[in-house]
Design an enzyme around this catalytic site. Structure first.
Site, short mmCIF file in Angstrom:
data_model
loop_
_atom_site.label_atom_id
_atom_site.label_comp_id
_atom_site.label_asym_id
_atom_site.label_seq_id
_atom_site.Cartn_x
_atom_site.Cartn_y
_atom_site.Cartn_z
N LYS A 69 39.48 41.34 32.61
CA LYS A 69 38.17 40.77 32.94
C LYS A 69 37.29 41.83 33.58
O LYS A 69 37.77 42.67 34.35
CB LYS A 69 38.34 39.59 33.91
N LYS A 99 47.43 37.50 34.70
CA LYS A 99 48.34 36.80 33.77
C LYS A 99 47.51 35.75 33.05
O LYS A 99 46.67 35.08 33.66
CB LYS A 99 49.47 36.15 34.57
N ILE A 132 46.85 32.35 31.71
CA ILE A 132 47.33 30.99 31.94
C ILE A 132 47.15 30.18 30.66
O ILE A 132 46.04 30.08 30.14
CB ILE A 132 46.57 30.30 33.10
N ASN A 142 30.36 30.20 42.02
CA ASN A 142 29.01 30.17 41.48
C ASN A 142 28.04 29.81 42.60
O ASN A 142 28.22 28.80 43.28
CB ASN A 142 28.89 29.14 40.36
N ARG A 178 24.96 28.59 42.87
CA ARG A 178 23.78 27.87 42.39
C ARG A 178 24.10 26.38 42.29
O ARG A 178 25.26 25.98 42.42
CB ARG A 178 23.42 28.37 40.98
C1 MV4 Z 1 41.36 32.68 32.39
C2 MV4 Z 1 42.02 31.95 31.38
C3 MV4 Z 1 43.38 32.04 31.32
N1 MV4 Z 1 44.06 32.82 32.20
N2 MV4 Z 1 42.08 33.45 33.23
C4 MV4 Z 1 36.88 31.88 31.14
C5 MV4 Z 1 35.70 31.59 32.01
C6 MV4 Z 1 36.04 32.12 33.34
N3 MV4 Z 1 35.42 31.42 34.41
C7 MV4 Z 1 37.53 32.00 33.39
N4 MV4 Z 1 37.98 31.90 32.02
C8 MV4 Z 1 39.29 31.90 31.74
N5 MV4 Z 1 40.06 32.64 32.56
C9 MV4 Z 1 43.38 33.51 33.12
N6 MV4 Z 1 44.06 34.29 33.98
C10 MV4 Z 1 41.24 31.17 30.53
C11 MV4 Z 1 39.86 31.16 30.68
C12 MV4 Z 1 39.12 30.35 29.77
C13 MV4 Z 1 38.43 29.23 30.19
C14 MV4 Z 1 38.39 28.83 31.50
C15 MV4 Z 1 37.69 27.71 31.90
C16 MV4 Z 1 37.02 26.95 30.95
C17 MV4 Z 1 37.04 27.33 29.65
C18 MV4 Z 1 37.73 28.47 29.24
C19 MV4 Z 1 37.75 28.83 27.90
C20 MV4 Z 1 38.42 29.93 27.51
C21 MV4 Z 1 39.11 30.71 28.43
#
Ligand code: MV4
Length: 444
Positions: free
Chosen positions: A157, A200, A202, A289, A291
């Site tokens: 990220k 990792k 998830i 966030n 806002r």
């Molecule tokens: C993740 C994840 C799986 N594992 N982090 C995408 C938006 C950001 N706020 C966090 N996100 C994700 N982080 C880890 N370690 C999966 C996502 C993710 C996701 C998270 C929340 C709502 C929709 C999503 C769609 C795709 C991936």
């Protein structure tokens, strides 16, 4: 309290803010682009200023033009809403340096929470659970080492990313070697900050977020959680409060941590702390966030707290004077978009026939009206349908009833109303155990 607030936004959230101001006895100034001349927010505000052409970069995102409107109107505060300049620390700083109040967190807080690595470090110190990973900036060699320890798949990220921007799934070491330099370059190009962190991955999580209000005296009220797992490509479609997967004990536990975190960073105003919830019931902090969020009404419905009104009160120096209530009943928000349900492409047009649902425990936040022409330049969100029920089943039934009443018709105009009916009718949604992959799974 403020005498006159400039609303630096458009659409339903501009209306939401104007309504709160009216109840507080604050005069409002709307700003609008040439494409929004006939918008309801312009008609409903006490004054309005045209700030430029339709393109957001030349109107709602243009700081000098907005500051000119502040100057001309003599507003003593600016309300940013969501999107556009809402979380831009530079904008908050420019507003703060003029004689007007920015209704939101301080520029330094906005800068901090924009830096996901620094934010995670503070969250960790507060005792908030984090996803196993790099715990700070990573380079290729240490990323490889960390990934070996925690195991694949992992996610890379961008520290300056967020909301799904600048995130890459990495399946193995070869993949990591390949993607790492590309991710650095992209982050540098997109955000002017090439720092990355590693987590990792998830699998099949739920998206849970906690709503907070924090005043300037250090009081924090955590208003419980929302679940936003029904989304597609990081665009939320349905949000609920509370989550059927969060017990009162877990809610209390996470709320206390969220409160400590807000105190640690000196947070002020309305904010949201995002988590992932895995299939074993573990929470992992993602980001904050700074806002008001689109989905704030579901929290308002189950807490009876007027979050937007409190944004103004807090900015005016008022102290939070209530203990956060336990959520009562269940609320569901359906985002009604002017888009083609087959490909999710925006589908703007003129609204020829409009019937808005009503009745008990139904709320509709919208800026559309019969005869309104939806401009093609902005977000396709045209209405938020929010329903409340004593239990989740009743909220779903009421949601389906309200969707049935909703008529939005126009030449070439398509909406996702039918799509929402499909989701609310599905057994999987009714069970409430769905995760963030729900919509993608439904599409195949
Ligand atoms: C993740 C994840 C799986 N594992 N982090 C995408 C938006 C950001 N706020 C966090 N996100 C994700 N982080 C880890 N370690 C999966 C996502 C993710 C996701 C998270 C929340 C709502 C929709 C999503 C769609 C795709 C991936």
């Amino acid at each position: 309290m403020f005498k006159k607030v400039l609303i630096a936004n458009r659409g339903e959230i501009a209306l939401r803010a104007i309504r709160a101001c009216r109840e507080l006895g604050i005069k409002t100034v709307a700003v609008y682009s040439e494409a929004d001349r006939d918008s309801l927010h312009v008609q409903m505000a006490d004054e309005s200023v045209c700030i430029g052409p339709p393109e957001p970069s030349k109107s709602y995102l243009d700081i000098p033009r907005i500051m000119s409107a502040v100057e001309i109107s003599g507003a003593d505060a600016v309300y940013p809403g969501y999107g556009f300049l809402a979380e831009n620390p530079k904008f908050a700083e420019i507003v703060a340096k003029s004689r007007v109040k920015f209704i939101g967190p301080s520029p330094s807080t906005l800068e901090l929470i924009g830096d996901k690595i620094r934010t995670k470090e503070i969250a960790k110190k507060t005792g908030i659970p984090l996803v196993p990973g790099s715990n700070g900036t990573t380079n290729l060699e240490s990323a490889i080492e960390t990934a070996r320890e925690i195991g694949y798949p992992v996610v890379l990220k961008a520290s300056a990313g967020g909301g799904g921007r600048g995130i890459r799934i990495v399946m193995n070491e070869r993949d990591l070697r390949e993607k790492f330099p590309v991710a650095v370059q992209e982050a540098d190009l997109c955000f002017g900050d090439g720092r990355l962190y590693l987590e990792k991955f998830i699998i099949n999580p739920k998206h849970i977020e906690f709503q907070v209000l924090a005043d300037s005296k250090g009081n924090v009220a955590v208003l419980g959680e929302r679940e936003c797992s029904i989304q597609r490509r990081h665009q939320k479609l349905i949000e609920e409060a509370p989550s059927s997967c969060v017990s009162p004990t877990k809610r209390m536990e996470i709320s206390a941590l969220v409160s400590d975190f807000c105190k640690a960073i000196g947070y002020e105003g309305a904010g949201t702390v995002e988590f992932l919830l895995d299939e074993e019931g573990n929470f992992y902090f993602m980001e904050m966030n700074g806002r008001i969020q689109v989905e704030h009404p579901v929290t308002e419905m189950v807490t009876c707290v007027d979050i937007v009104k409190w944004q103004f009160l807090i900015a005016g120096g008022e102290e939070l004077n209530f203990d956060p209530p336990e959520p009562k009943g269940f609320a569901i928000e359906m985002r009604i978009n002017a888009e083609d349900p087959d490909n999710f492409m925006p589908s703007p047009g003129r609204i020829e026939r409009l019937v808005v649902p009503g009745g008990a425990w139904v709320r509709v936040d919208t800026h559309i009206y019969q005869g309104y022409k939806i401009p093609p330049y902005y977000d396709s969100l045209i209405a938020k349908l929010i329903v409340w029920g004593e239990n989740r089943g009743e909220a779903i039934t009421r949601g389906l009833r309200a969707l049935e009443e909703f008529v939005i018709e126009g030449e070439g105009l398509k909406t996702n109303i039918e799509f929402h009916r499909r989701i609310l009718s599905s057994l999987e949604f009714k069970r409430g155990k769905h995760h963030i992959g729900f919509v993608e799974k439904m599409m195949v």
